[in-house]
Design a protein around this motif. Structure first.
Motif, PDB file in Angstrom:
ATOM      1  N   ASN A 236       6.868 -11.801  -6.657  1.00 19.48           N
ATOM      2  CA  ASN A 236       6.582 -12.847  -5.689  1.00 19.48           C
ATOM      3  C   ASN A 236       6.177 -12.301  -4.332  1.00 19.48           C
ATOM      4  OD1 ASN A 236       9.095 -12.112  -4.531  1.00 19.48           O
ATOM      5  ND2 ASN A 236      10.140 -13.547  -5.892  1.00 19.48           N
ATOM      6  N   GLU A 237       6.193 -10.993  -4.216  1.00 19.86           N
ATOM      7  CA  GLU A 237       5.839 -10.394  -2.923  1.00 19.86           C
ATOM      8  C   GLU A 237       5.470  -8.935  -3.144  1.00 19.86           C
ATOM      9  OE1 GLU A 237       8.691 -11.030   0.387  1.00 19.86           O
ATOM     10  OE2 GLU A 237       8.654  -8.840   0.553  1.00 19.86           O
ATOM     11  N   MET A 238       4.418  -8.490  -2.470  1.00 18.24           N
ATOM     12  CA  MET A 238       4.051  -7.072  -2.457  1.00 18.24           C
ATOM     13  C   MET A 238       3.702  -6.679  -1.035  1.00 18.24           C
ATOM     14  SD  MET A 238       1.796  -6.381  -5.912  1.00 18.24           S
ATOM     15  CE  MET A 238       1.649  -4.623  -5.554  1.00 18.24           C
ATOM     16  N   GLY A 239       3.907  -5.431  -0.729  1.00 19.57           N
ATOM     17  CA  GLY A 239       3.565  -5.021   0.626  1.00 19.57           C
ATOM     18  C   GLY A 239       3.815  -3.555   0.874  1.00 19.57           C
ATOM     19  N   TRP A 240       3.828  -3.247   2.146  1.00 21.77           N
ATOM     20  CA  TRP A 240       3.964  -1.869   2.591  1.00 21.77           C
ATOM     21  C   TRP A 240       5.041  -1.754   3.659  1.00 21.77           C
ATOM     22  CZ3 TRP A 240       1.234   2.113   0.447  1.00 21.77           C
ATOM     23  CH2 TRP A 240       0.201   1.762  -0.415  1.00 21.77           C
ATOM     24  N   TYR A 241       5.786  -0.679   3.566  1.00 20.33           N
ATOM     25  CA  TYR A 241       6.774  -0.306   4.562  1.00 20.33           C
ATOM     26  C   TYR A 241       6.493   1.134   4.958  1.00 20.33           C
ATOM     27  CZ  TYR A 241       9.390  -4.483   3.245  1.00 20.33           C
ATOM     28  OH  TYR A 241       9.757  -5.795   2.993  1.00 20.33           O
ATOM     29  N   ARG A 242       7.048   1.554   6.064  1.00 15.68           N
ATOM     30  CA  ARG A 242       6.852   2.941   6.471  1.00 15.68           C
ATOM     31  C   ARG A 242       8.136   3.491   7.078  1.00 15.68           C
ATOM     32  NH1 ARG A 242       2.760   2.087  11.664  1.00 15.68           N
ATOM     33  NH2 ARG A 242       4.333   1.349  13.143  1.00 15.68           N
ATOM     34  N   GLN A 243       8.228   4.803   7.036  1.00 12.54           N
ATOM     35  CA  GLN A 243       9.396   5.473   7.589  1.00 12.54           C
ATOM     36  C   GLN A 243       8.951   6.753   8.277  1.00 12.54           C
ATOM     37  OE1 GLN A 243      12.565   6.238   4.771  1.00 12.54           O
ATOM     38  NE2 GLN A 243      14.078   6.354   6.411  1.00 12.54           N
ATOM     39  N   ALA A 244       9.224   6.814   9.561  1.00 11.60           N
ATOM     40  CA  ALA A 244       8.947   8.006  10.344  1.00 11.60           C
ATOM     41  C   ALA A 244      10.193   8.885  10.358  1.00 11.60           C
ATOM     42  CB  ALA A 244       8.544   7.615  11.766  1.00 11.60           C
ATOM     43  N   PRO A 245      10.038  10.162  10.610  1.00 10.61           N
ATOM     44  CA  PRO A 245      11.197  11.067  10.612  1.00 10.61           C
ATOM     45  C   PRO A 245      12.279  10.590  11.573  1.00 10.61           C
ATOM     46  CG  PRO A 245       9.174  12.326  10.671  1.00 10.61           C
ATOM     47  CD  PRO A 245       8.775  10.890  10.839  1.00 10.61           C
ATOM     48  N   GLY A 246      13.500  10.526  11.087  1.00  7.66           N
ATOM     49  CA  GLY A 246      14.625  10.140  11.916  1.00  7.66           C
ATOM     50  C   GLY A 246      14.724   8.665  12.200  1.00  7.66           C
ATOM     51  N   GLN A 247      13.844   7.866  11.592  1.00  6.56           N
ATOM     52  CA  GLN A 247      13.860   6.434  11.846  1.00  6.56           C
ATOM     53  C   GLN A 247      14.101   5.661  10.556  1.00  6.56           C
ATOM     54  OE1 GLN A 247      10.592   4.992  14.184  1.00  6.56           O
ATOM     55  NE2 GLN A 247      10.558   6.791  15.507  1.00  6.56           N
ATOM     56  N   GLN A 248      14.489   4.401  10.723  1.00  5.73           N
ATOM     57  CA  GLN A 248      14.682   3.552   9.557  1.00  5.73           C
ATOM     58  C   GLN A 248      13.344   3.088   8.999  1.00  5.73           C
ATOM     59  OE1 GLN A 248      17.311   0.379  10.858  1.00  5.73           O
ATOM     60  NE2 GLN A 248      19.109   1.540  10.252  1.00  5.73           N
ATOM     61  N   ARG A 249      13.365   2.733   7.733  1.00  3.37           N
ATOM     62  CA  ARG A 249      12.173   2.184   7.109  1.00  3.37           C
ATOM     63  C   ARG A 249      11.888   0.810   7.729  1.00  3.37           C
ATOM     64  NH1 ARG A 249      11.563   2.989   0.720  1.00  3.37           N
ATOM     65  NH2 ARG A 249      12.055   5.082   1.490  1.00  3.37           N
ATOM     66  N   GLU A 250      10.629   0.567   8.025  1.00  7.55           N
ATOM     67  CA  GLU A 250      10.272  -0.690   8.668  1.00  7.55           C
ATOM     68  C   GLU A 250       9.112  -1.363   7.960  1.00  7.55           C
ATOM     69  OE1 GLU A 250       8.908  -0.163  12.698  1.00  7.55           O
ATOM     70  OE2 GLU A 250       7.211   1.072  12.108  1.00  7.55           O
ATOM     71  N   LEU A 251       9.048  -2.666   8.144  1.00  8.85           N
ATOM     72  CA  LEU A 251       7.981  -3.448   7.551  1.00  8.85           C
ATOM     73  C   LEU A 251       6.642  -3.134   8.215  1.00  8.85           C
ATOM     74  CD1 LEU A 251       6.896  -5.952   5.910  1.00  8.85           C
ATOM     75  CD2 LEU A 251       7.451  -7.292   7.948  1.00  8.85           C
ATOM     76  N   VAL A 252       5.627  -2.958   7.381  1.00 10.06           N
ATOM     77  CA  VAL A 252       4.255  -2.890   7.885  1.00 10.06           C
ATOM     78  C   VAL A 252       3.571  -4.229   7.627  1.00 10.06           C
ATOM     79  CG1 VAL A 252       2.033  -1.727   7.755  1.00 10.06           C
ATOM     80  CG2 VAL A 252       4.144  -0.404   7.482  1.00 10.06           C
ATOM     81  N   ALA A 253       3.501  -4.606   6.356  1.00  9.56           N
ATOM     82  CA  ALA A 253       2.872  -5.873   6.010  1.00  9.56           C
ATOM     83  C   ALA A 253       3.259  -6.269   4.599  1.00  9.56           C
ATOM     84  CB  ALA A 253       1.347  -5.778   6.108  1.00  9.56           C
ATOM     85  N   ILE A 254       3.362  -7.562   4.371  1.00 10.34           N
ATOM     86  CA  ILE A 254       3.605  -8.070   3.027  1.00 10.34           C
ATOM     87  C   ILE A 254       2.693  -9.252   2.762  1.00 10.34           C
ATOM     88  CG2 ILE A 254       6.009  -7.316   2.847  1.00 10.34           C
ATOM     89  CD1 ILE A 254       6.837 -10.197   3.531  1.00 10.34           C
ATOM     90  N   ILE A 255       2.462  -9.501   1.480  1.00  7.41           N
ATOM     91  CA  ILE A 255       1.713 -10.670   1.058  1.00  7.41           C
ATOM     92  C   ILE A 255       2.495 -11.324  -0.071  1.00  7.41           C
ATOM     93  CG2 ILE A 255       0.235  -9.307  -0.496  1.00  7.41           C
ATOM     94  CD1 ILE A 255      -2.030 -11.322   0.223  1.00  7.41           C
ATOM     95  N   THR A 256       2.658 -12.623   0.011  1.00  7.91           N
ATOM     96  CA  THR A 256       3.419 -13.327  -1.004  1.00  7.91           C
ATOM     97  C   THR A 256       2.517 -13.794  -2.141  1.00  7.91           C
ATOM     98  OG1 THR A 256       3.136 -15.516  -0.030  1.00  7.91           O
ATOM     99  CG2 THR A 256       4.941 -14.143   0.823  1.00  7.91           C
ATOM    100  N   SER A 257       3.127 -14.265  -3.191  1.00  6.72           N
ATOM    101  CA  SER A 257       2.360 -14.727  -4.346  1.00  6.72           C
ATOM    102  C   SER A 257       1.510 -15.946  -3.996  1.00  6.72           C
ATOM    103  CB  SER A 257       3.300 -15.058  -5.505  1.00  6.72           C
ATOM    104  OG  SER A 257       4.269 -16.007  -5.106  1.00  6.72           O
ATOM    105  N   SER A 258       1.895 -16.675  -2.966  1.00  6.26           N
ATOM    106  CA  SER A 258       1.108 -17.833  -2.540  1.00  6.26           C
ATOM    107  C   SER A 258       0.057 -17.470  -1.495  1.00  6.26           C
ATOM    108  CB  SER A 258       2.025 -18.920  -1.984  1.00  6.26           C
ATOM    109  OG  SER A 258       2.751 -18.434  -0.876  1.00  6.26           O
ATOM    110  N   GLY A 259      -0.007 -16.190  -1.145  1.00  2.67           N
ATOM    111  CA  GLY A 259      -1.031 -15.731  -0.213  1.00  2.67           C
ATOM    112  C   GLY A 259      -0.585 -15.625   1.231  1.00  2.67           C
ATOM    113  N   GLY A 260       0.660 -15.953   1.517  1.00  2.00           N
ATOM    114  CA  GLY A 260       1.144 -15.799   2.874  1.00  2.00           C
ATOM    115  C   GLY A 260       1.249 -14.336   3.263  1.00  2.00           C
ATOM    116  N   THR A 261       0.941 -14.042   4.503  1.00  2.00           N
ATOM    117  CA  THR A 261       0.988 -12.661   4.969  1.00  2.00           C
ATOM    118  C   THR A 261       1.889 -12.551   6.195  1.00  2.00           C
ATOM    119  OG1 THR A 261      -1.001 -12.982   6.313  1.00  2.00           O
ATOM    120  CG2 THR A 261      -1.296 -12.095   4.081  1.00  2.00           C
ATOM    121  N   TYR A 262       2.550 -11.418   6.287  1.00  4.00           N
ATOM    122  CA  TYR A 262       3.447 -11.148   7.413  1.00  4.00           C
ATOM    123  C   TYR A 262       3.251  -9.704   7.830  1.00  4.00           C
ATOM    124  CZ  TYR A 262       5.571 -15.402   5.643  1.00  4.00           C
ATOM    125  OH  TYR A 262       5.769 -16.687   5.202  1.00  4.00           O
TER     126      TYR A 262
END
Length: 114
Positions: A31-57
């Motif tokens: 129901n959702e696919m997207g990308w996250y990223r993690q820089a050294p020493g930092q927590q993983r954070e949201l980059v972008a997601i797209i839902t099955s209905s086409g919503g984007t964040y």
């Protein structure tokens, strides 16, 4: 669900990159696919997601510079990032979620040089 990610690499500040992520296996319930990223020493954070209905964040740090979209095949998701900055340097991970689980692809390194 298995995720195969590609894209990333070394780019100069101001440049662009396109990532792709292909889902395989039990993809029907995703129901959702997207990308996250993690820089050294930092927590993983949201980059972008797209839902099955086409919503984007989008994460605040990439809004206005990034676009996530699906390919013709529902199991393909792409992320276009423009105007890259040195602070975009991180390992980028593809992610997919269904009602029960969250799945991660292998990370791909992005290095933005100033």
């Amino acid at each position: 669900v298995q995720l195969q990610a590609s894209g990333g690499g070394l780019v100069q500040a101001g440049g662009s990159l396109r990532f792709s992520c292909a889902a395989s296996g039990s993809i029907f319930g995703i129901n959702e696919m997207g990308w996250y990223r993690q820089a050294p020493g930092q927590q993983r954070e949201l980059v972008a997601i797209i839902t099955s209905s086409g919503g984007t964040y989008y994460g605040d740090s990439v809004k206005g510079r990034s676009t996530i979209f699906r390919g013709n095949a529902k199991n393909m998701v792409y992320l276009q990032m423009n105007s890259l900055k040195p602070e975009d340097t991180a390992v980028y991970y593809c992610n997919a979620k269904n009602a029960e689980s969250s799945f991660w692809g292998q990370g791909t390194q992005v290095t933005v040089s100033s």
